[in-house]
Design an enzyme around this catalytic site. Structure first.
Site, PDB file in Angstrom:
ATOM      1  N   CYS A  61       0.836  -1.212   0.000  1.00 36.81           N
ATOM      2  CA  CYS A  61       0.000   0.000   0.000  1.00 36.81           C
ATOM      3  C   CYS A  61       0.866   1.255   0.000  1.00 36.81           C
ATOM      4  O   CYS A  61       1.821   1.369   0.767  1.00 36.81           O
ATOM      5  CB  CYS A  61      -0.915  -0.009   1.232  1.00 36.81           C
ATOM      6  SG  CYS A  61      -2.008   1.426   1.289  1.00 36.81           S
ATOM      7  N   CYS A  65       0.756   4.598   6.939  1.00 32.36           N
ATOM      8  CA  CYS A  65       0.179   4.430   8.279  1.00 32.36           C
ATOM      9  C   CYS A  65       1.183   3.660   9.169  1.00 32.36           C
ATOM     10  O   CYS A  65       1.554   2.525   8.838  1.00 32.36           O
ATOM     11  CB  CYS A  65      -1.141   3.671   8.187  1.00 32.36           C
ATOM     12  SG  CYS A  65      -2.247   4.330   6.906  1.00 32.36           S
ATOM     13  N   CYS A  68       0.628   0.005  10.287  1.00 32.93           N
ATOM     14  CA  CYS A  68       0.118  -1.022   9.360  1.00 32.93           C
ATOM     15  C   CYS A  68       1.205  -1.842   8.673  1.00 32.93           C
ATOM     16  O   CYS A  68       2.072  -1.298   7.981  1.00 32.93           O
ATOM     17  CB  CYS A  68      -0.772  -0.349   8.319  1.00 32.93           C
ATOM     18  SG  CYS A  68      -1.574  -1.585   7.247  1.00 32.93           S
ATOM     19  N   CYS A 106     -16.247  -9.021   6.052  1.00 30.30           N
ATOM     20  CA  CYS A 106     -15.578  -7.751   5.788  1.00 30.30           C
ATOM     21  C   CYS A 106     -14.337  -7.997   4.942  1.00 30.30           C
ATOM     22  O   CYS A 106     -13.489  -8.805   5.319  1.00 30.30           O
ATOM     23  CB  CYS A 106     -15.140  -7.091   7.092  1.00 30.30           C
ATOM     24  SG  CYS A 106     -16.434  -7.024   8.320  1.00 30.30           S
ATOM     25  N   CYS A 138     -19.194  -5.859   4.133  1.00 27.80           N
ATOM     26  CA  CYS A 138     -18.495  -4.604   4.429  1.00 27.80           C
ATOM     27  C   CYS A 138     -17.190  -4.629   3.647  1.00 27.80           C
ATOM     28  O   CYS A 138     -16.583  -5.694   3.515  1.00 27.80           O
ATOM     29  CB  CYS A 138     -18.225  -4.533   5.936  1.00 27.80           C
ATOM     30  SG  CYS A 138     -17.327  -3.046   6.441  1.00 27.80           S
ATOM     31  N   CYS A 198     -18.852   2.462   8.825  1.00 30.75           N
ATOM     32  CA  CYS A 198     -18.117   1.736   9.860  1.00 30.75           C
ATOM     33  C   CYS A 198     -16.843   2.528  10.054  1.00 30.75           C
ATOM     34  O   CYS A 198     -15.986   2.565   9.161  1.00 30.75           O
ATOM     35  CB  CYS A 198     -17.830   0.309   9.391  1.00 30.75           C
ATOM     36  SG  CYS A 198     -16.744  -0.585  10.531  1.00 30.75           S
ATOM     37  N   ARG A 270     -17.508  -2.525  17.832  1.00 29.17           N
ATOM     38  CA  ARG A 270     -16.822  -3.796  17.520  1.00 29.17           C
ATOM     39  C   ARG A 270     -15.487  -3.888  18.236  1.00 29.17           C
ATOM     40  O   ARG A 270     -14.623  -3.039  18.061  1.00 29.17           O
ATOM     41  CB  ARG A 270     -16.592  -3.923  16.003  1.00 29.17           C
ATOM     42  CG  ARG A 270     -17.902  -3.919  15.249  1.00 29.17           C
ATOM     43  CD  ARG A 270     -17.755  -4.103  13.748  1.00 29.17           C
ATOM     44  NE  ARG A 270     -19.029  -3.783  13.122  1.00 29.17           N
ATOM     45  CZ  ARG A 270     -20.035  -4.651  12.970  1.00 29.17           C
ATOM     46  NH1 ARG A 270     -19.897  -5.898  13.329  1.00 29.17           N
ATOM     47  NH2 ARG A 270     -21.184  -4.253  12.432  1.00 29.17           N
TER      48      ARG A 270
HETATM   49  N1  SAM Z   1      -6.668   0.626   3.184  1.00 30.88           N
HETATM   50  C1  SAM Z   1      -7.842   0.735   3.915  1.00 30.88           C
HETATM   51  C2  SAM Z   1      -8.018   2.079   4.587  1.00 30.88           C
HETATM   52  O1  SAM Z   1      -7.351   3.008   4.296  1.00 30.88           O
HETATM   53  O2  SAM Z   1      -8.946   2.221   5.390  1.00 30.88           O
HETATM   54  C3  SAM Z   1      -8.099  -0.283   4.928  1.00 30.88           C
HETATM   55  C4  SAM Z   1      -7.447  -1.368   5.472  1.00 30.88           C
HETATM   56  S1  SAM Z   1      -6.827  -1.061   7.090  1.00 30.88           S
HETATM   57  C5  SAM Z   1      -5.825  -2.409   7.296  1.00 30.88           C
HETATM   58  C6  SAM Z   1      -8.202  -1.129   8.213  1.00 30.88           C
HETATM   59  C7  SAM Z   1      -7.942  -0.643   9.612  1.00 30.88           C
HETATM   60  O3  SAM Z   1      -7.273  -1.644  10.362  1.00 30.88           O
HETATM   61  C8  SAM Z   1      -7.051   0.577   9.795  1.00 30.88           C
HETATM   62  O4  SAM Z   1      -7.745   1.747   9.565  1.00 30.88           O
HETATM   63  C9  SAM Z   1      -6.641   0.450  11.250  1.00 30.88           C
HETATM   64  O5  SAM Z   1      -7.556   1.131  12.079  1.00 30.88           O
HETATM   65  C10 SAM Z   1      -6.693  -1.054  11.504  1.00 30.88           C
HETATM   66  N2  SAM Z   1      -5.337  -1.594  11.680  1.00 30.88           N
HETATM   67  C11 SAM Z   1      -4.408  -1.805  10.717  1.00 30.88           C
HETATM   68  N3  SAM Z   1      -3.259  -2.296  11.246  1.00 30.88           N
HETATM   69  C12 SAM Z   1      -3.467  -2.396  12.588  1.00 30.88           C
HETATM   70  C13 SAM Z   1      -2.665  -2.820  13.678  1.00 30.88           C
HETATM   71  N4  SAM Z   1      -1.406  -3.214  13.511  1.00 30.88           N
HETATM   72  N5  SAM Z   1      -3.201  -2.809  14.913  1.00 30.88           N
HETATM   73  C14 SAM Z   1      -4.496  -2.390  15.095  1.00 30.88           C
HETATM   74  N6  SAM Z   1      -5.291  -1.973  14.101  1.00 30.88           N
HETATM   75  C15 SAM Z   1      -4.796  -1.956  12.856  1.00 30.88           C
HETATM   76 FE1  SF4 Z   2      -2.756   1.155   3.446  1.00 31.12          FE
HETATM   77 FE2  SF4 Z   2      -2.646  -0.094   5.789  1.00 31.12          FE
HETATM   78 FE3  SF4 Z   2      -2.935   2.540   5.731  1.00 31.12          FE
HETATM   79 FE4  SF4 Z   2      -5.002   0.945   4.906  1.00 31.12          FE
HETATM   80  S1  SF4 Z   2      -4.153   1.118   6.964  1.00 31.12           S
HETATM   81  S2  SF4 Z   2      -4.215   2.788   3.924  1.00 31.12           S
HETATM   82  S3  SF4 Z   2      -3.798  -0.742   4.029  1.00 31.12           S
HETATM   83  S4  SF4 Z   2      -1.143   1.390   4.978  1.00 31.12           S
END
Ligand code: SAM
Ligand code: SF4
Ligand code: DTB
Length: 331
Positions: A61, A65, A68, A106, A138, A198, A270
């Site tokens: 991606c 973040c 992530c 989801c 979702c 959500c 959730r």
């Molecule tokens: N790319 C998409 C976005 O921008 O929303 C979504 C996928 S992202 C993996 C979905 C959510 O998972 C993130 O917004 C974050 O809140 C949560 N998330 C991701 N990595 C995480 C982690 N290591 N621990 C806890 N929550 C996490």
């Molecule tokens: Fe990309 Fe992970 Fe950020 Fe979602 S949370 S936008 S998958 S880097």
């Protein structure tokens, strides 16, 4: 009952950050008791919705973040990137999740934004297929434009997940490749189509209690409130900038869930990432405090979740939930 508690359960969109932070800091038993009373006012206390997650496109991606594992910026993470999955394979997994008791499916793609074309067409096919299975569908696909949101709505999408993650003030410490405003705009694009929102966030990234309250304030400012509010505890992943963060005290998660319940009485809260490091009792406290859904299955998107076996034990220990024979016979 205190004067404040008499107002519990009133649907409001004008909470101040101070008010929310004061709720968060209440003596724990008072906080959980009040949240539980509101929970029972609007929800069946014996119902816990099981939702299953699937990463339909993993890794690579362009966003950065900090939490992530799927960000291409975090090169040290041990993760195999994958192309978008075939709809047939996704739908077979949805059917398996349904057979295991999941009511909601989801699907997450590690995209910054949706692009029109074959891949989006395939996601539409997935949404239609999940709905044909009679499950809630979702997706979380990053930012999207109004015509794309319309297509998802026409495919029967139940909800779009797009988290605010943290407060407006703390946001730039976690993500710099997009703004809070980008997030809010996508949420309002989705809202305009009638698809449910959500949206929630993560605790344990180094933010303050005020940041947690400020995030809840933004969410509660939506009218109507997001129908679904995922509360995640950071799962620190090796190779991400937050890898060395200590896991938060589970009671902070209990407080966050309870506060979310008090400020958004009707939303489905959730209990999301981070559950696998909670004891059975801490999870039950979160359910008492107002959580009414768990992610069910051995993996979240890329990290391990509490296993199905453990969850069956958790739900059996609580007693028959969801009023269905399947749970009662598992007990
Ligand atoms: N790319 C998409 C976005 O921008 O929303 C979504 C996928 S992202 C993996 C979905 C959510 O998972 C993130 O917004 C974050 O809140 C949560 N998330 C991701 N990595 C995480 C982690 N290591 N621990 C806890 N929550 C996490
Ligand atoms: Fe990309 Fe992970 Fe950020 Fe979602 S949370 S936008 S998958 S880097
Ligand atoms: C949400 O708030 N949490 C879920 C769901 N929405 C998509 C995702 C949690 C992901 C945890 C890290 C991982 O497994 O990659």
């Amino acid at each position: 009952m205190t004067e404040d508690a008499k107002q519990d359960g009133v649907i409001r969109h004008d909470w101040s950050v101070d008010e929310i932070a004061s709720l968060y800091r209440l003596p724990l038993l008072e906080l959980v008791g009040r949240a539980n009373a509101v929970h029972r006012q609007y929800h069946d206390p014996n119902r816990v919705q099981k939702a299953s997650l699937l990463s339909i496109k993993t890794g690579g991606c362009p966003e950065n973040c900090a939490y992530c594992p799927q960000s291409a910026h975090h090169r040290e993470v041990d993760l195999t990137r994958d192309l978008l999955m075939e709809p047939q394979k996704v739908l077979a997994m949805a059917a398996t999740a349904k057979a295991a008791g999941a009511e909601r499916f989801c699907m997450g793609a590690a995209w910054r934004q949706v692009r029109d074309g074959k891949e989006f067409d395939a996601v539409i096919e997935m949404v239609e297929g999940v709905r044909r299975l009679d499950m809630e569908a979702c997706v979380t696909l990053g930012m999207l434009k109004p015509h794309q949101a319309e297509r998802l709505a026409n495919a029967g999408l139940t909800a779009y997940n797009h988290n605010l993650d943290t407060s407006p003030e703390f946001y730039s410490r976690i993500i710099t490749t997009r703004t809070y405003q980008d997030r809010l705009e996508t949420l309002s694009t989705v809202r305009a189509t009638g698809v449910e929102l959500c949206s929630g966030g993560i605790i344990g990234m180094g933010e303050s209690i005020r940041d947690r309250a400020a995030m809840l304030q933004v969410l509660a400012g939506f009218a109507p409130h997001p129908e679904s509010v995922p509360i995640n505890a950071l799962v620190p992943v090796e190779g991400t900038p937050l890898a060395k963060r200590e896991r938060i005290d589970p009671l902070e998660l209990v407080r966050m869930v309870a506060t979310a319940r008090l400020v958004m009485p009707q939303s489905t809260v959730r209990l999301s990432a981070g559950r696998s490091s909670l004891t059975r009792e801490a999870q039950i406290l979160c359910l008492m405090a107002g959580a009414n859904s768990i992610f069910y299955g051995d993996t979240l998107l890329t990290t391990p979740n509490a296993g199905i076996g453990e969850d069956a034990e958790l739900l059996a220990a609580i007693g028959p939930v969801n009023d269905d024979a399947e749970q009662a016979s598992a007990a």
